[in-house]
Design an enzyme around this catalytic site. Structure first.
Site, PDB file in Angstrom:
ATOM      1  N   ASP A 220       0.847  -1.191   0.000  1.00  0.00           N
ATOM      2  CA  ASP A 220       0.000   0.000   0.000  1.00  0.00           C
ATOM      3  C   ASP A 220       0.887   1.248   0.000  1.00  0.00           C
ATOM      4  OD1 ASP A 220      -2.884   1.087   0.438  1.00  0.00           O
ATOM      5  OD2 ASP A 220      -1.664   2.169   1.921  1.00  0.00           O
ATOM      6  N   ILE A 221       0.526   2.259  -0.803  1.00  0.00           N
ATOM      7  CA  ILE A 221       1.262   3.523  -0.831  1.00  0.00           C
ATOM      8  C   ILE A 221       0.883   4.334   0.406  1.00  0.00           C
ATOM      9  CG2 ILE A 221       1.738   5.633  -2.120  1.00  0.00           C
ATOM     10  CD1 ILE A 221       0.977   4.154  -4.662  1.00  0.00           C
ATOM     11  N   GLU A 263      -4.730   2.389  -4.382  1.00  0.00           N
ATOM     12  CA  GLU A 263      -3.272   2.493  -4.243  1.00  0.00           C
ATOM     13  C   GLU A 263      -2.659   1.218  -3.687  1.00  0.00           C
ATOM     14  OE1 GLU A 263      -5.003   4.375  -0.459  1.00  0.00           O
ATOM     15  OE2 GLU A 263      -5.543   4.085  -2.551  1.00  0.00           O
TER      16      GLU A 263
END
Length: 344
Positions: A220-221, A263
């Protein structure tokens, strides 16, 4: 008794004189040659057939090109995923949000009259920006004046991605791209969630039968919503593409990298041990945060958090969703631990 090669022995009257030898030098000069006498059509004997190779001379056939071109929508789905528009011979089409445009795209990031694509009829295609707000990009490079187009170029009109197609078999290329759209994410060019779930289902069954471990990584960003709110969705899309590119550079043959959604990304590591999966995860994390991201004149640091899980002995029945849930729980542990780290 006279030897057969004795010069005094007369040659048989039926033997033909030897043909003169012709040598080809480095430069081939075209000189008048006598018309050869061809053998009878029914004479197929090996002795009358000669195959000659001319070194350094290649026979080429001109490529037949289709003067018509097409623009194919790749992303986002709301813009008409898979839709294509023809660029006719000796004509121009205007791309924009206005209904009167030849190629009308109903997306807020597209200007009313955004860009123009021209086909001169001789296989030459060009594109120019019409003073749009969000700009026109060819293969992620902004264009400021007239730019030529080649088969396979990717265009970005605002946040809408298009692909330009031309050549011998546009129809085949179109259907090939449509198929790719069903298994890949057009924005990041990695696999999509649908393909990921199918792959996990197959790999879990293979691991169970072979009694070999399988590892799965969720990514995950960090603080991506803040980045979107600060710099806008156009920059957000560029960051997603660059994060995917950096992670993909660490993925090896046989491993599957996909965009799970938003994301979030995921990687399937067949036959990997937990130690090997952790090594991969750390390598991917370091690659992403190694240098700041640059997009639309903005320079920003970007990091990712990763959760790793392993499917192994006793190799009980397991659904893909269960493995994803395990990795997702580890991902949230990484988030709660301060982000930019790996948890398993």
């Amino acid at each position: 008794m006279t030897e057969p090669n004795d010069p005094g022995t007369p040659k048989p009257p039926t033997e033909k004189p030897p043909r003169p030898t012709m040598h080809l030098g480095p430069v081939l000069k075209l000189t008048p040659m006598p018309v050869p006498v061809l053998p009878d059509e029914d004479d197929l004997s090996e002795e009358r057939t000669k195959v000659t190779k001319l070194k350094g001379m290649a026979i080429t056939t001109p490529e037949v090109t289709n003067p018509e071109g097409f623009l194919l929508i790749l992303y986002p789905p709301s813009a008409g995923l898979g839709q294509r528009v023809s660029v006719p011979v000796n004509a121009s089409i205007v791309i924009g949000r206005h209904p009167d445009c030849n190629f009308s795209i109903n997306d807020d990031s597209v200007s009313r009259r955004h860009a123009e694509v021209t086909n001169d009829g001789n296989g030459n295609f060009t594109i120019k920006d019409l003073g749009s707000t969000n700009g026109t990009h060819v293969n992620d490079t902004p264009i400021r004046r007239l730019r030529s187009l080649a088969n396979g170029d990717r265009l970005r009109i605002g946040t809408v991605l298009l692909k330009f197609l031309t050549g011998n078999d546009i129809e085949a290329a179109y259907h090939d791209d449509v198929y790719k759209l069903t298994i890949s994410d057009a924005l990041t060019e990695c696999y999509n969630k649908r393909y990921l779930l199918d792959c996990l289902d197959r790999e879990i069954e293979k691991a169970r039968r072979a009694q070999r471990t399988l590892c799965f990584v969720m990514i995950d960003i960090d603080k991506f919503k803040n980045l979107n709110d600060t710099y806008g969705h156009l920059v957000g899309d560029l960051v997603l593409r660059e994060v995917a590119r950096r992670i993909a550079s660490t993925v090896r043959k046989g491993e599957v990298f996909a965009r799970y959604g938003g994301e979030e990304f995921a990687v399937v590591l067949p036959e990997a041990t937990l130690a090997g999966a952790l090594e991969f995860a750390e390598r991917a994390r370091a690659t992403v945060c190694a240098s700041p991201f640059e997009a639309e004149g903005n320079r920003m640091p970007v990091t990712i958090s990763l959760g790793v899980t392993e499917y192994g002995a006793p190799f009980a029945e397991l659904r893909p969703e269960d493995l994803i849930s395990r990795a997702d729980a580890k991902l949230y542990e990484a988030k709660n631990a301060g982000r930019n780290c790996v948890r398993h």
